[in-house]
Design a protein around this motif. Structure first.
Motif, PDB file in Angstrom:
ATOM      1  N   ALA A   1      -7.643   2.236  -0.742  1.00 46.26           N
ATOM      2  CA  ALA A   1      -7.467   3.512  -1.424  1.00 46.26           C
ATOM      3  C   ALA A   1      -6.670   4.493  -0.564  1.00 46.26           C
ATOM      4  CB  ALA A   1      -8.828   4.106  -1.780  1.00 46.26           C
ATOM      5  N   HIS A   2      -6.986   4.552   0.710  1.00 50.19           N
ATOM      6  CA  HIS A   2      -6.256   5.459   1.615  1.00 50.19           C
ATOM      7  C   HIS A   2      -4.795   5.041   1.736  1.00 50.19           C
ATOM      8  CE1 HIS A   2     -10.435   6.229   3.577  1.00 50.19           C
ATOM      9  NE2 HIS A   2     -10.280   6.905   2.462  1.00 50.19           N
ATOM     10  N   ARG A   3      -4.547   3.741   1.775  1.00 54.47           N
ATOM     11  CA  ARG A   3      -3.161   3.251   1.828  1.00 54.47           C
ATOM     12  C   ARG A   3      -2.382   3.689   0.594  1.00 54.47           C
ATOM     13  NH1 ARG A   3      -1.135  -1.066  -0.693  1.00 54.47           N
ATOM     14  NH2 ARG A   3      -3.204  -1.920  -1.160  1.00 54.47           N
ATOM     15  N   LEU A   4      -2.991   3.587  -0.573  1.00 57.14           N
ATOM     16  CA  LEU A   4      -2.307   3.941  -1.815  1.00 57.14           C
ATOM     17  C   LEU A   4      -2.167   5.453  -1.964  1.00 57.14           C
ATOM     18  CD1 LEU A   4      -4.053   1.287  -4.053  1.00 57.14           C
ATOM     19  CD2 LEU A   4      -1.617   1.345  -3.475  1.00 57.14           C
ATOM     20  N   GLN A   5      -3.136   6.215  -1.476  1.00 58.09           N
ATOM     21  CA  GLN A   5      -3.000   7.666  -1.495  1.00 58.09           C
ATOM     22  C   GLN A   5      -1.819   8.111  -0.633  1.00 58.09           C
ATOM     23  OE1 GLN A   5      -6.901   8.798  -0.200  1.00 58.09           O
ATOM     24  NE2 GLN A   5      -7.857   8.375  -2.168  1.00 58.09           N
ATOM     25  N   ALA A   6      -1.664   7.453   0.508  1.00 54.41           N
ATOM     26  CA  ALA A   6      -0.525   7.769   1.381  1.00 54.41           C
ATOM     27  C   ALA A   6       0.794   7.404   0.704  1.00 54.41           C
ATOM     28  CB  ALA A   6      -0.663   7.033   2.711  1.00 54.41           C
ATOM     29  N   LEU A   7       0.823   6.278  -0.018  1.00 51.73           N
ATOM     30  CA  LEU A   7       2.034   5.891  -0.736  1.00 51.73           C
ATOM     31  C   LEU A   7       2.374   6.921  -1.806  1.00 51.73           C
ATOM     32  CD1 LEU A   7       4.264   3.907  -1.517  1.00 51.73           C
ATOM     33  CD2 LEU A   7       2.595   2.693  -2.949  1.00 51.73           C
ATOM     34  N   ALA A   8       1.369   7.410  -2.526  1.00 48.35           N
ATOM     35  CA  ALA A   8       1.613   8.421  -3.559  1.00 48.35           C
ATOM     36  C   ALA A   8       2.242   9.679  -2.955  1.00 48.35           C
ATOM     37  CB  ALA A   8       0.310   8.761  -4.277  1.00 48.35           C
ATOM     38  N   GLU A   9       1.808  10.055  -1.771  1.00 44.04           N
ATOM     39  CA  GLU A   9       2.385  11.220  -1.102  1.00 44.04           C
ATOM     40  C   GLU A   9       3.837  10.954  -0.722  1.00 44.04           C
ATOM     41  OE1 GLU A   9       0.011  12.378   2.180  1.00 44.04           O
ATOM     42  OE2 GLU A   9      -1.794  12.776   0.986  1.00 44.04           O
ATOM     43  N   ARG A  10       4.120   9.761  -0.216  1.00 42.63           N
ATOM     44  CA  ARG A  10       5.505   9.430   0.160  1.00 42.63           C
ATOM     45  C   ARG A  10       6.414   9.391  -1.058  1.00 42.63           C
ATOM     46  NH1 ARG A  10       2.883   5.538   3.334  1.00 42.63           N
ATOM     47  NH2 ARG A  10       3.641   3.833   2.007  1.00 42.63           N
ATOM     48  N   LEU A  11       5.873   9.014  -2.202  1.00 41.29           N
ATOM     49  CA  LEU A  11       6.655   8.968  -3.437  1.00 41.29           C
ATOM     50  C   LEU A  11       6.793  10.350  -4.073  1.00 41.29           C
ATOM     51  CD1 LEU A  11       5.122   5.733  -5.015  1.00 41.29           C
ATOM     52  CD2 LEU A  11       7.426   5.980  -4.036  1.00 41.29           C
TER      53      LEU A  11
END
Length: 400
Positions: free
Chosen positions: A244-254
Motif C-alpha cells: 500500500a505504501h509503495r502504491l501511495q508513493a506511485l500515486a504521488e509521483r504520478l
C-alpha cells in the motif's frame, strides 16, 4: 473415525480472498462429517482456541499466532502446532483437507488412515520470491520439494482454475487426481445503501495489492483521466502494508489529485459490498506474469463484481477468460497497458447503457453457474469421488 480437519496457513477470519474461501469450504467439509477441527493463523485480537456450535455439529478452531517472527519461523511454528494436534487427534480423523505445504507435510508424513485433500490455490515456491526477496534459492528449493511431496502423497487435489490444473498436469500430477472446483460469489438480491462518504462518481478496486494484481497499471491509467475531475478512484484493500505504501508513493509521483483517490482498509463484508455496489466500474487489472498466466488464479474480486451487477473491466488473460466473456459480462483489455485501460474506462463511462448491460449479464452468469452453491456442489462431488476411489487407508512417510 468420523471427524475432519481443515488446515490453512492463513489468518482467519479476514476480508482477504483466502479467508472468504475458507469461510465457505471449511463448513462444507465439517457439515459432511458433523463437525471438525479448523487449524489456522491468528493474531492478538483473535482467540487461540474457540468452539463454534453449528446446526450440524461443533467446530473447534485452533490458531497459531506469533506475529513477531519472520515468515519461515511462523510457517515452521504452524507446522509444529498442527503436528501436535495430529498426535492427539489423528486417529479420530476421517479426512484432512489442507491448503499449503505447511499443513500438508505434517498431515501426510505420518502413518495415517485418514483421506487427504490438497487444495492448491497457489504454490509458495512460485510466490515467495517476490513477497520475501530475502529467501535464498536453497530455501525456495526446499519449499518446492515439500510441495512435490504433498502433490504426490495426497489422495486428491482440488484447484479453482483450469490454468492451475494444467500447470499441475505438466509438472507430472495425473489428471485424474485433480478436480477443478471454481470459486464462487453470493448473488446480490438487494443493493446495499450507499456509503455516506462515497463520491458521486467513482471507480473501484477491491483486493490485495501485490505487484501481480496490477494496481500500478490502474494508477497509471487513472492518471490519464485527469481531465475528468469529477471521477474518483476507491481502492479497498485488506491491509495498509508495504505494498500500500509503495502504491501511495506511485500515486504521488504520478501527480494524482489526492482528493480523487480514496484508500479503504479491512472493510467489513457489508461495508465492502456497499462500496462495490455503487461504483460506476470495478477494475481487475491483473498483470501478465507467471503467477497469473502459468500458475493460475481465480480472482474473487471478479466474481464478487459480477454478483453485484457492477460493470467490470479486467485484464485479458486466460484465467479471466475462464470467468468472463469479453463484451458479454465485462470488457477485457490487454494487461499492463495503462492507455488501453484508460480508454476502456472512458468508453464505459460514455455509454452507460452498455455498462449496465455488462453488469446485468455478469449477475446472471453468477446466478446461473458461479455462485458459492455451485462451488460447494463441485467440492462435495470431489469428496464423493475420493470416497469412491480410495481403496484402503494409507501410511506415508516423508524421507529427507
Amino acid at each position: 473415525m468420523s471427524g475432519a480437519l481443515y488446515a490453512a496457513f492463513d489468518r482467519f477470519p479476514t476480508r482477504k480472498g483466502a479467508s472468504v474461501h475458507i469461510a465457505h469450504f471449511a463448513p462444507a467439509l465439517f457439515e459432511r462429517f458433523g463437525g471438525g477441527l479448523l487449524a489456522v493463523l491468528g493474531d492478538a485480537e483473535l482467540p487461540l482456541h474457540q468452539f463454534e456450535k453449528m446446526p450440524w455439529g461443533q467446530v473447534e478452531i485452533v490458531r497459531y499466532a506469533q506475529p513477531d517472527v519472520n515468515f519461515l519461523e511462523r510457517a515452521l511454528g504452524y507446522s509444529a502446532m498442527l503436528s501436535e494436534l495430529l498426535d492427539e487427534r489423528g486417529d479420530d480423523l476421517a479426512l484432512c483437507h489442507f491448503r499449503d505445504p505447511w499443513g500438508g507435510v505434517p498431515i501426510l508424513s505420518r502413518p495415517h488412515r485418514y483421506a487427504t485433500v490438497f487444495e492448491v490455490n497457489a504454490l509458495p515456491s512460485l510466490e515467495l520470491a517476490s513477497r520475501h526477496p530475502s529467501l535464498s534459492p536453497r530455501v525456495l528449493e526446499k519449499i518446492h520439494a515439500h510441495e512435490r511431496f504433498c502433490l504426490e502423497a495426497c489422495d486428491r487435489i482440488v484447484t479453482p482454475s483450469r490454468i492451475t490444473a494444467r500447470m499441475l498436469e505438466v509438472s507430472g500430477v495425473p489428471a485424474g487426481k485433480i478436480s477443478v472446483v471454481p470459486n464462487g460469489a453470493r448473488p446480490c438480491d438487494v443493493k446495499p445503501a450507499r456509503p455516506a462518504d462515497a463520491p458521486q462518481n467513482y471507480l473501484i478496486y477491491i483486493g490485495a495489492l501485490q505487484r501481480w494484481q496490477g494496481v500500478d497499471t490502474l494508477l497509471r491509467a487513472f492518471a490519464r483521466l485527469a481531465d475528468l475531475p469529477e471521477l474518483h478512484l476507491v481502492i479497498c484493500a485488506s491491509a495498509e502494508n508495504r505494498d500500500a505504501h509503495r502504491l501511495q508513493a506511485l500515486a504521488e509521483r504520478l501527480d494524482i489529485d489526492a482528493s480523487r483517490l480514496h484508500w479503504r482498509y479491512a472493510l467489513e463484508e457489508g461495508e465492502l459490498a456497499a462500496w462495490l455496489g455503487h461504483a460506476r466500474i470495478s477494475l481487475a487489472p491483473l498483470s501478465d506474469c507467471a503467477r497469473n498466466t502459468v500458475q493460475g488464479c481465480a480472482p474473487l474480486k471478479i466474481l464478487e463484481t459480477m454478483a453485484a451487477g457492477v460493470p467490470l473491466i479486467a485484464s485479458d488473460l486466460p484465467v479471466v477468460r475462464e470467468l468472463v466473456e469479453d463484451g458479454v459480462e465485462g470488457r477485457l483489455v490487454p494487461p499492463d497497458r495503462p492507455a488501453e485501460l484508460a480508454r476502456a474506462i472512458r468508453i464505459l463511462l460514455a455509454y452507460p447503457e452498455l455498462a449496465d448491460e455488462l453488469g446485468r449479464n455478469g449477475a446472471l452468469r453468477i446466478e446461473r453457474e458461479s455462485s458459492w452453491k455451485h462451488s460447494l456442489t463441485a467440492l462435495q462431488n470431489a469428496y464423493e469421488e475420493l470416497a469412491a476411489t480410495r481403496d484402503a487407508p494409507r501410511a506415508v512417510s516423508m524421507v529427507g
